[in-house]
Design a protein around this motif. Structure first.
Motif, short mmCIF file in Angstrom:
data_model
loop_
_atom_site.label_atom_id
_atom_site.label_comp_id
_atom_site.label_asym_id
_atom_site.label_seq_id
_atom_site.Cartn_x
_atom_site.Cartn_y
_atom_site.Cartn_z
N ASP A 598 42.19 14.34 15.88
CA ASP A 598 42.27 13.02 16.49
C ASP A 598 43.43 12.23 15.91
N ARG A 599 43.57 10.97 16.32
CA ARG A 599 44.70 10.16 15.87
C ARG A 599 44.64 9.86 14.38
N GLN A 600 43.46 10.00 13.78
CA GLN A 600 43.34 9.79 12.34
C GLN A 600 43.56 11.09 11.55
N GLY A 601 43.89 12.18 12.25
CA GLY A 601 44.17 13.45 11.60
C GLY A 601 42.96 14.27 11.27
N SER A 602 41.78 13.84 11.70
CA SER A 602 40.56 14.60 11.42
C SER A 602 40.43 15.75 12.40
N LYS A 603 39.85 16.85 11.94
CA LYS A 603 39.72 18.06 12.76
C LYS A 603 38.67 17.85 13.84
N LEU A 604 39.03 18.21 15.10
CA LEU A 604 38.10 18.15 16.22
C LEU A 604 37.55 19.53 16.56
N GLY A 605 38.32 20.59 16.34
CA GLY A 605 37.87 21.93 16.67
C GLY A 605 38.99 22.94 16.47
N GLY A 606 38.62 24.20 16.67
CA GLY A 606 39.60 25.27 16.50
C GLY A 606 39.50 25.92 15.13
N PRO A 607 40.30 26.98 14.91
CA PRO A 607 40.19 27.73 13.65
C PRO A 607 40.91 27.12 12.46
N ALA A 608 41.55 25.98 12.64
CA ALA A 608 42.25 25.36 11.50
C ALA A 608 41.25 25.07 10.38
N PRO A 609 41.61 25.33 9.13
CA PRO A 609 40.64 25.16 8.03
C PRO A 609 40.38 23.72 7.65
N ARG A 610 41.18 22.77 8.11
CA ARG A 610 41.02 21.39 7.66
C ARG A 610 41.73 20.47 8.62
N GLY A 611 41.71 19.19 8.28
CA GLY A 611 42.41 18.21 9.06
C GLY A 611 43.91 18.29 8.83
N MET A 612 44.68 17.46 9.51
CA MET A 612 46.13 17.45 9.35
C MET A 612 46.47 16.97 7.94
N ASP A 613 47.48 17.58 7.39
CA ASP A 613 47.90 17.22 6.04
C ASP A 613 48.69 15.92 6.08
N THR A 614 48.31 14.99 5.23
CA THR A 614 49.03 13.72 5.13
C THR A 614 50.04 13.80 4.00
N LEU A 615 51.10 13.05 4.15
CA LEU A 615 52.19 13.05 3.18
C LEU A 615 52.27 11.68 2.52
N ASP A 616 52.58 11.65 1.24
CA ASP A 616 52.87 10.40 0.57
C ASP A 616 54.16 9.83 1.12
N TYR A 617 54.17 8.52 1.29
CA TYR A 617 55.39 7.90 1.81
C TYR A 617 55.65 6.60 1.07
N ARG A 618 56.87 6.13 1.25
CA ARG A 618 57.25 4.82 0.73
C ARG A 618 58.38 4.30 1.58
N ILE A 619 58.60 2.98 1.48
CA ILE A 619 59.71 2.34 2.19
C ILE A 619 60.72 1.87 1.16
N GLU A 620 61.90 2.41 1.24
CA GLU A 620 62.95 2.13 0.28
C GLU A 620 64.18 1.64 1.03
N ASP A 621 64.57 0.36 0.79
CA ASP A 621 65.74 -0.24 1.46
C ASP A 621 65.62 -0.15 2.97
N GLY A 622 64.38 -0.40 3.49
CA GLY A 622 64.17 -0.40 4.94
C GLY A 622 64.10 0.97 5.57
N VAL A 623 64.03 2.05 4.75
CA VAL A 623 63.98 3.41 5.28
C VAL A 623 62.68 4.06 4.83
N LEU A 624 62.00 4.70 5.79
CA LEU A 624 60.78 5.42 5.48
C LEU A 624 61.15 6.74 4.79
N GLN A 625 60.54 6.98 3.64
CA GLN A 625 60.77 8.21 2.90
C GLN A 625 59.45 8.92 2.66
N VAL A 626 59.48 10.27 2.64
CA VAL A 626 58.29 11.05 2.36
C VAL A 626 58.54 11.94 1.15
#
Length: 642
Positions: A598-626
């Motif tokens: 779903d839009r929150q990255g939680s698993k709805l179905g299928g063989p995937a072992p988990r939800g979508m992986d989230t990445l750490d991010y930050r905003i530096e000088d107006g630019v999104l960085q991961v």
């Protein structure tokens, strides 16, 4: 092309070797032709570097190339040429001299004579008997051993007896003589420092030349520069003098001057191979075979000659070409073309060649050179000499070996090991008697053999040999020393094992170490002002990854979901198979195997072992960085790579 054409090349010097190489390139299909090269040695010697072998700057084998490694289609015979019959097109060779010799008769359809030259002593029998030469690799080995032997003898002689031992004379100041005397001077004076009772100041190195200047092949100013360099380094140059006689302990110069020496090296002239005198073809006053401009021997069809043994006319000057290596190389290539044209009905070409230049090494990083009319002297001429000849040296492995020899020669002093060889019939009496005594100790009850040398049987009675005492092995090395050696060997073994383990385990160890270092690295994604609100946006991220042994760039994908002040960054890599996640009506989906989120990255179905992986991010000088980390697909962990 005629059937069973047999091309025979006599000689393994520059001319013969390069003619064979050219032939192999011309002949695409060798089935209708046989190519044979005959030489007394099974290797090719790069003679321009021979003087550096004599001085120890280059190892002996590094300027010798096995002929069998040079050719792919050419047959090779290591044999002595006993006779050449030009009328019946036959060559008689002999090999296996130690077994009494065994002859072979070789028939040919085309013959190339490239036998080179030998040292010319101009009828001076005593000089020929006592002088050393520098024409072959064997000459270089003998000369080096002789120089070291003179120093060894001088070490145990009183100073008044050292004069003849420490005097070295080179006769002839052409290229060979000048390069040799420069290397010999450097080698002797450097080696003398290793002998406690030899004063390097007592070493004399002389260069004797009958003309009024050295290096007559070069211009007068370059010859004068070379002369001043040699004299500045202690070489005595005697111009306008020639060696007229020699004995084991002295030489006699023109005018009657005598110089005590046991080391005379003759580089004053060359002559064609003596076997050429037995051929019925025309010769010039030096004994070389006369050829026409196409390198053919007149009056003898399909017979050709090149190199030092041939007098090849220069149609422009009316003279003959000089016997140099660069001429022999070009003659070898052209004669192969002309022989192929003769066989296959093509057009022959005349030999025309302009000398590209001449170089001479003066030792101690100095030299003289004339290239295309431009004159060089000093360091740059020496550097050109080494660079040009290194590139001309055949085969890559020889180039590398010589380059390493030169590099090490700049760092370390030259070796002074004298190599001794004894054949059974020439063993010294002391060695022979020592062997007999040792055999008597090993079998004291065995009666004397009947095949002992006569001189041992007839030798007068001597004092009985001292008894042999069997020393127990444990007394040979003290226990404390053996323990120390054992510990040292164990330490060396542990060190080697650790190093090898580190190397072989590097593929697994290095990525782990560099993964840890990469955890704090960030990469730019997109200016934050360009991220829409309420709808996911896919963005490509170019990151620099580390594969353990090196870095490489790759492009990965991320999904950015922004709802007001809340924002989430997902990896677009499926945690099941590593494929790319796309958007769907209710969220996200992997089109490969149907896993959905779903839009929150939680698993709805299928063989995937988990939800979508989230990445750490930050905003530096107006630019999104991961922040990116390593991701192993299909594993239920949170370490991902963006």
């Amino acid at each position: 092309m005629a059937d069973k054409v047999h091309v025979v090349i006599l000689g393994g010097g520059f001319g013969g070797i390069y003619a064979g190489l050219r032939f192999e390139k011309i002949i695409a299909d060798p089935r209708g032709m046989k190519l044979t090269l005959i030489s007394r040695d099974n290797f090719f010697v790069f003679t321009p570097m021979l003087h550096e072998v004599a001085s120890g700057s280059i190892a002996t084998r590094h300027i010798t190339i096995p002929i069998r490694k040079i050719y792919r289609k050419c047959d090779f015979h290591e044999a002595e040429i006993e006779s050449v019959d030009l009328r019946n097109r036959q060559i008689v060779t002999v090999h296996g001299a130690r077994d009494g010799g065994h002859g072979h008769v070789i028939e040919y359809t085309h013959l190339l004579i490239a036998l080179g030259s030998v040292t010319n002593f101009f009828g001076l029998e005593n000089v020929e008997r006592h002088a050393l030469t520098l024409k072959t690799i064997g000459d270089a080995i003998i000369l080096r051993n002789h120089i070291i032997d003179m120093l060894e003898q001088a070490e145990i002689e009183p100073p008044p007896m050292q004069a003849g031992l420490l005097t070295f004379v080179v006769a002839g100041a052409g290229f060979a003589g000048v390069e040799l005397v420069a290397e010999l001077n450097d080698f002797v004076r450097e080696a003398a420092r290793n002998y406690r009772h030899v004063d390097p100041q007592r070493v004399r190195v002389l260069l004797v030349h009958p003309e009024d200047r050295i290096l007559p092949e070069l211009s007068e100013d370059l010859g004068q520069y070379a002369l001043s360099k040699l004299r500045a380094r202690g070489v005595e140059v005697l111009l306008g003098a020639r060696v007229e006689d020699a004995s084991a302990k002295e030489i006699t110069l023109s005018g009657g001057r005598q110089i005590p020496t046991r080391s005379l090296v003759w580089t004053a002239g060359v002559a064609p191979d003596p076997i050429l005198a037995t051929l019925p073809c025309a010769h010039d006053q030096r004994g070389r075979i006369l050829t026409n401009e196409f390198l053919e021997v007149p009056d003898y069809e399909r017979v050709w000659a090149i190199g030092d043994c041939a007098a090849i006319p220069d149609l422009r000057s009316g003279k003959t070409y000089p016997p140099t290596a660069q001429h022999a190389i070009r003659q070898g290539r052209l004669v192969a073309d002309n022989m192929a044209a003769s066989i296959m009905g093509g057009q022959k070409r005349a030999f025309v060649y302009d000398l590209k230049g001449q170089l001479a090494s003066l030792g101690e990083r100095s030299g003289v050179a004339n290239l295309y009319g431009i004159k060089f002297s000093g360091f740059w001429a020496w550097w050109l000499w080494r660079t040009i000849y290194l590139f001309k040296l055949p085969q890559l492995d020889r180039k590398v070996r010589v380059a390493l020899d030169w590099t090490l020669d700049l760092i370390f002093t030259r070796d002074i090991v004298k190599l001794k060889t004894f054949s059974p019939e020439f063993q010294p009496r002391a060695i022979e008697r020592g062997v007999a005594i040792a055999m008597s100790h090993s079998s004291p009850t065995e009666p004397p053999r009947g095949d002992q040398p006569e001189r041992l049987k007839q030798e007068p009675e001597r004092a009985a040999a001292a008894p042999v005492i069997n020393v127990p092995n444990e007394h040979a090395v003290p226990e404390s020393r053996r323990s120390f050696l054992g510990a040292l060997i164990s330490l060396m073994g542990a060190t080697i094992t650790t190093i090898l383990g580190f190397i072989f385990g590097g593929y697994s160890l290095f990525p782990l170490l560099k993964e840890a270092a990469a955890k704090e690295q960030w990469t730019d994604v997109i200016p934050i002002d360009e991220v829409p609100d309420g709808e996911p946006i896919k963005q490509a991220v170019v990151i620099s990854q580390d594969g353990g042994w090196g870095r490489f760039n790759s492009q990965q994908l991320v999904w950015i979901m922004k709802n007001g002040e809340k924002m989430t960054v997902y990896s677009a890599i499926c945690p099941h198979l590593g494929c790319t996640i796309n958007t769907a009506e209710q969220g996200f989906i992997c089109p490969c195997h149907g896993s959905a989120w779903d839009r929150q990255g939680s698993k709805l179905g299928g063989p995937a072992p988990r939800g979508m992986d989230t990445l750490d991010y930050r905003i530096e000088d107006g630019v999104l960085q991961v922040k990116y980390q390593y991701f192993r697909q299909g594993q239920p962990d949170k370490e991902v790579i963006a």
